[in-house]
Design a protein around this motif. Structure first.
Motif, PDB file in Angstrom:
ATOM      1  N   UNK A 121       5.171   3.175   4.452  1.00 37.38           N
ATOM      2  CA  UNK A 121       4.341   4.172   5.148  1.00 37.38           C
ATOM      3  C   UNK A 121       3.012   4.339   4.422  1.00 37.38           C
ATOM      4  N   UNK A 122       3.063   4.316   3.097  1.00 41.69           N
ATOM      5  CA  UNK A 122       1.848   4.424   2.289  1.00 41.69           C
ATOM      6  C   UNK A 122       0.933   3.216   2.526  1.00 41.69           C
ATOM      7  N   UNK A 123       1.539   2.023   2.688  1.00 40.37           N
ATOM      8  CA  UNK A 123       0.728   0.822   2.974  1.00 40.37           C
ATOM      9  C   UNK A 123      -0.035   0.988   4.297  1.00 40.37           C
ATOM     10  N   UNK A 124       0.627   1.573   5.295  1.00 40.47           N
ATOM     11  CA  UNK A 124      -0.077   1.813   6.564  1.00 40.47           C
ATOM     12  C   UNK A 124      -1.241   2.792   6.365  1.00 40.47           C
ATOM     13  N   UNK A 125      -1.046   3.803   5.510  1.00 40.93           N
ATOM     14  CA  UNK A 125      -2.110   4.780   5.234  1.00 40.93           C
ATOM     15  C   UNK A 125      -3.319   4.102   4.596  1.00 40.93           C
ATOM     16  N   UNK A 126      -3.044   3.253   3.609  1.00 38.26           N
ATOM     17  CA  UNK A 126      -4.133   2.559   2.904  1.00 38.26           C
ATOM     18  C   UNK A 126      -4.862   1.627   3.879  1.00 38.26           C
ATOM     19  N   UNK A 127      -4.087   0.944   4.698  1.00 33.49           N
ATOM     20  CA  UNK A 127      -4.672   0.038   5.705  1.00 33.49           C
ATOM     21  C   UNK A 127      -5.589   0.832   6.643  1.00 33.49           C
ATOM     22  N   UNK A 128      -5.114   1.998   7.099  1.00 39.36           N
ATOM     23  CA  UNK A 128      -5.936   2.831   7.986  1.00 39.36           C
ATOM     24  C   UNK A 128      -7.263   3.186   7.297  1.00 39.36           C
ATOM     25  N   UNK A 129      -7.181   3.649   6.052  1.00 39.82           N
ATOM     26  CA  UNK A 129      -8.393   4.054   5.319  1.00 39.82           C
ATOM     27  C   UNK A 129      -9.365   2.890   5.176  1.00 39.82           C
ATOM     28  N   UNK A 130      -8.834   1.716   4.857  1.00 38.87           N
ATOM     29  CA  UNK A 130      -9.706   0.544   4.659  1.00 38.87           C
ATOM     30  C   UNK A 130     -10.358   0.124   5.972  1.00 38.87           C
ATOM     31  N   UNK A 131      -9.588   0.203   7.050  1.00 33.16           N
ATOM     32  CA  UNK A 131     -10.078  -0.172   8.380  1.00 33.16           C
ATOM     33  C   UNK A 131     -11.258   0.720   8.787  1.00 33.16           C
ATOM     34  N   UNK A 132     -11.067   2.017   8.633  1.00 33.24           N
ATOM     35  CA  UNK A 132     -12.083   2.963   9.069  1.00 33.24           C
ATOM     36  C   UNK A 132     -13.319   2.877   8.165  1.00 33.24           C
ATOM     37  N   UNK A 133     -13.103   2.678   6.886  1.00 32.08           N
ATOM     38  CA  UNK A 133     -14.217   2.573   5.939  1.00 32.08           C
ATOM     39  C   UNK A 133     -15.050   1.321   6.242  1.00 32.08           C
ATOM     40  N   UNK A 173     -15.517 -15.255   9.733  1.00 28.95           N
ATOM     41  CA  UNK A 173     -15.194 -15.197   8.304  1.00 28.95           C
ATOM     42  C   UNK A 173     -15.267 -13.791   7.727  1.00 28.95           C
ATOM     43  N   UNK A 174     -16.157 -12.949   8.262  1.00 27.19           N
ATOM     44  CA  UNK A 174     -16.275 -11.566   7.757  1.00 27.19           C
ATOM     45  C   UNK A 174     -14.945 -10.840   7.897  1.00 27.19           C
ATOM     46  N   UNK A 175     -14.267 -11.105   9.013  1.00 25.93           N
ATOM     47  CA  UNK A 175     -12.976 -10.440   9.248  1.00 25.93           C
ATOM     48  C   UNK A 175     -11.926 -10.978   8.283  1.00 25.93           C
ATOM     49  N   UNK A 176     -12.003 -12.281   7.997  1.00 26.71           N
ATOM     50  CA  UNK A 176     -11.065 -12.890   7.045  1.00 26.71           C
ATOM     51  C   UNK A 176     -11.279 -12.279   5.654  1.00 26.71           C
ATOM     52  N   UNK A 177     -12.543 -12.064   5.279  1.00 29.03           N
ATOM     53  CA  UNK A 177     -12.814 -11.444   3.976  1.00 29.03           C
ATOM     54  C   UNK A 177     -12.214 -10.043   3.912  1.00 29.03           C
ATOM     55  N   UNK A 178     -12.371  -9.283   4.997  1.00 33.15           N
ATOM     56  CA  UNK A 178     -11.771  -7.944   5.044  1.00 33.15           C
ATOM     57  C   UNK A 178     -10.245  -8.032   4.890  1.00 33.15           C
ATOM     58  N   UNK A 179      -9.649  -8.987   5.599  1.00 32.62           N
ATOM     59  CA  UNK A 179      -8.184  -9.112   5.545  1.00 32.62           C
ATOM     60  C   UNK A 179      -7.711  -9.482   4.141  1.00 32.62           C
ATOM     61  N   UNK A 180      -8.490 -10.288   3.441  1.00 34.96           N
ATOM     62  CA  UNK A 180      -8.112 -10.618   2.059  1.00 34.96           C
ATOM     63  C   UNK A 180      -8.171  -9.376   1.161  1.00 34.96           C
ATOM     64  N   UNK A 181      -9.112  -8.488   1.438  1.00 28.62           N
ATOM     65  CA  UNK A 181      -9.171  -7.225   0.676  1.00 28.62           C
ATOM     66  C   UNK A 181      -7.924  -6.380   0.964  1.00 28.62           C
ATOM     67  N   UNK A 182      -7.516  -6.361   2.242  1.00 32.23           N
ATOM     68  CA  UNK A 182      -6.326  -5.584   2.623  1.00 32.23           C
ATOM     69  C   UNK A 182      -5.074  -6.174   1.948  1.00 32.23           C
ATOM     70  N   UNK A 183      -4.951  -7.488   2.008  1.00 34.52           N
ATOM     71  CA  UNK A 183      -3.779  -8.165   1.424  1.00 34.52           C
ATOM     72  C   UNK A 183      -3.670  -7.818  -0.067  1.00 34.52           C
ATOM     73  N   UNK A 184      -4.812  -7.835  -0.732  1.00 33.13           N
ATOM     74  CA  UNK A 184      -4.824  -7.549  -2.162  1.00 33.13           C
ATOM     75  C   UNK A 184      -4.510  -6.068  -2.422  1.00 33.13           C
ATOM     76  N   UNK A 185      -5.138  -5.161  -1.680  1.00 32.76           N
ATOM     77  CA  UNK A 185      -4.924  -3.721  -1.907  1.00 32.76           C
ATOM     78  C   UNK A 185      -3.476  -3.316  -1.616  1.00 32.76           C
ATOM     79  N   UNK A 186      -2.869  -3.959  -0.641  1.00 31.18           N
ATOM     80  CA  UNK A 186      -1.487  -3.605  -0.263  1.00 31.18           C
ATOM     81  C   UNK A 186      -0.462  -4.419  -1.056  1.00 31.18           C
TER      82      UNK A 186
END
Ligand code: SAM
Length: 242
Positions: free
Chosen positions: A23-35, A108-121
Motif C-alpha cells: 500500500x505504501x508503494x502505491x502511495x509513493x508511486x502516486x506522489x511521484x506521478x503527480x510531482x 524515452x522521457x516516460x522510460x526515465x520516469x519509470x526507472x525512477x519509480x522502479x528504483x524508489x519502490x
C-alpha cells in the motif's frame, strides 16, 4: 496520511490483499506521478481518489479474467506495450511481486520516469525498455518470450494485435484493456488476430470498482507462432492494419 479506504474497498471487490508495504508503494508511486506530471505529460488524472480508481484499480481489474489471474499468481513473464506512466504494468508488479515485468514505451522521457519509480519502490525483476513495439518484437530477446502481454489505451485492436501478439509465447495470453462498446473493433480485429497466431476466446465486461467506468478485457490466446513477416515495418501497423 491520506485516506485510502476507497482503494482498500476496491481491492476487496477484486479479491486482492495487499500488505502495508505494498500500500505504501502505491502511495509513493502516486506522489511521484503527480510531482513529475508538473514537468512532463504523464496523466490527465491527478486527483488522489481518481488515480486510485481510474489508474490503480483499473489496472488491477485484469484479475476479473480467470486465465490472466492464474498467470499473475505464478511467476509469469508479462510485457506492457505502450505503458506510458506505467499503466497497467506498475500496479500489477506492486500487487503481484513474483511476476517478471517488461515495461515498453516509444517515449524515452516516460522510460526515465519509470526507472525512477522502479528504483524508489525497490522493485525487482522489472525493466523499462525504450522503443517501438513493432521494432522490439523483431528482436530475439523479446519475440515470443512472454506469457502475458497487456496494453491499455494505445491503439485499436487490429493495429494493437500486431504490436503485441509477436511478444507472446505460443500458449500465452494477450489481454488488451478496452472501454465502451467494442463489438465493431473486435470484428475489425479478428483477421489480424488470426494472421498473427491468436484467437479471441471471450470478452470480460464489467464496471471498474467504485466507478461507472465500463471496461472490456479481450482474452486472446496464442495458438501458433507469429509468421516472421510480422510486425511489419514502416508504419504499416498503423497505416494499413491487417
Ligand atoms: N498505457 C498507458 C495508460 O493506459 O495510461 C499509456 C497510454 S498512452 C495514451 C499511449 C502510450 O503508448 C504512449 O506513452 C506512447 O508513447 C505509447 N506508444 C504508442 N505507440 C507505441 C508503439 N508503437 N510502441 C511503443 N509504445 C507506443
Amino acid at each position: 496520511m491520506r485516506d485510502n479506504s476507497i482503494f482498500k474497498q476496491g481491492l476487496k471487490e477484486l479479491n486482492i490483499e495487499l500488505t502495508e508495504t505494498q500500500l505504501e508503494q502505491f502511495e509513493v508511486y502516486y506522489d511521484m506521478l503527480v510531482e513529475k506530471n508538473k514537468v512532463m505529460n504523464l496523466t490527465a488524472i491527478t486527483e488522489y481518489e481518481d488515480v486510485l480508481i481510474k489508474h490503480f484499480l483499473d489496472s488491477l481489474s485484469i484479475v476479473k479474467t480467470e486465465k490472466a489471474k492464474k498467470l499473475l499468481f505464478s511467476s509469469c513473464c508479462l510485457i506492457d506495450v505502450g505503458t506510458g506512466a506505467g499503466f497497467p504494468g506498475i500496479p500489477l508488479k506492486i500487487a503481484f511481486p513474483k511476476i517478471k515485468v517488461t515495461l515498453m514505451d516509444a517515449l524515452n522521457k516516460r522510460i526515465n520516469f519509470l526507472n525512477e519509480v522502479i528504483s524508489a519502490l525497490d522493485l525487482k525483476d522489472i525493466e523499462a525498455v525504450h522503443g517501438r513495439g513493432e521494432e522490439l518484437a523483431r528482436k530475439d530477446q523479446y519475440r515470443e518470450r512472454f506469457d502475458l502481454a497487456v496494453s491499455r489505451a494505445v491503439a485499436k485492436l487490429n493495429s494493437l494485435s500486431e504490436l503485441c501478439i509477436p511478444f507472446v509465447k505460443v500458449g500465452g495470453l494477450f489481454v488488451p484493456y478496452k472501454s465502451g462498446s467494442i463489438d465493431e473493433e473486435l470484428e475489425e480485429g479478428k483477421n489480424a488476430l488470426y494472421k498473427l497466431g491468436g484467437r479471441s476466446t471471450h470478452v470480460v465486461k464489467f464496471t471498474v470498482p467504485l466507478s461507472d467506468y465500463e471496461r472490456s478485457l479481450i482474452v486472446v490466446e496464442k495458438k501458433s507462432n507469429t509468421p516472421a513477416q510480422f510486425p511489419r515495418a514502416g508504419g504499416k501497423v498503423f497505416n494499413k492494419p491487417l
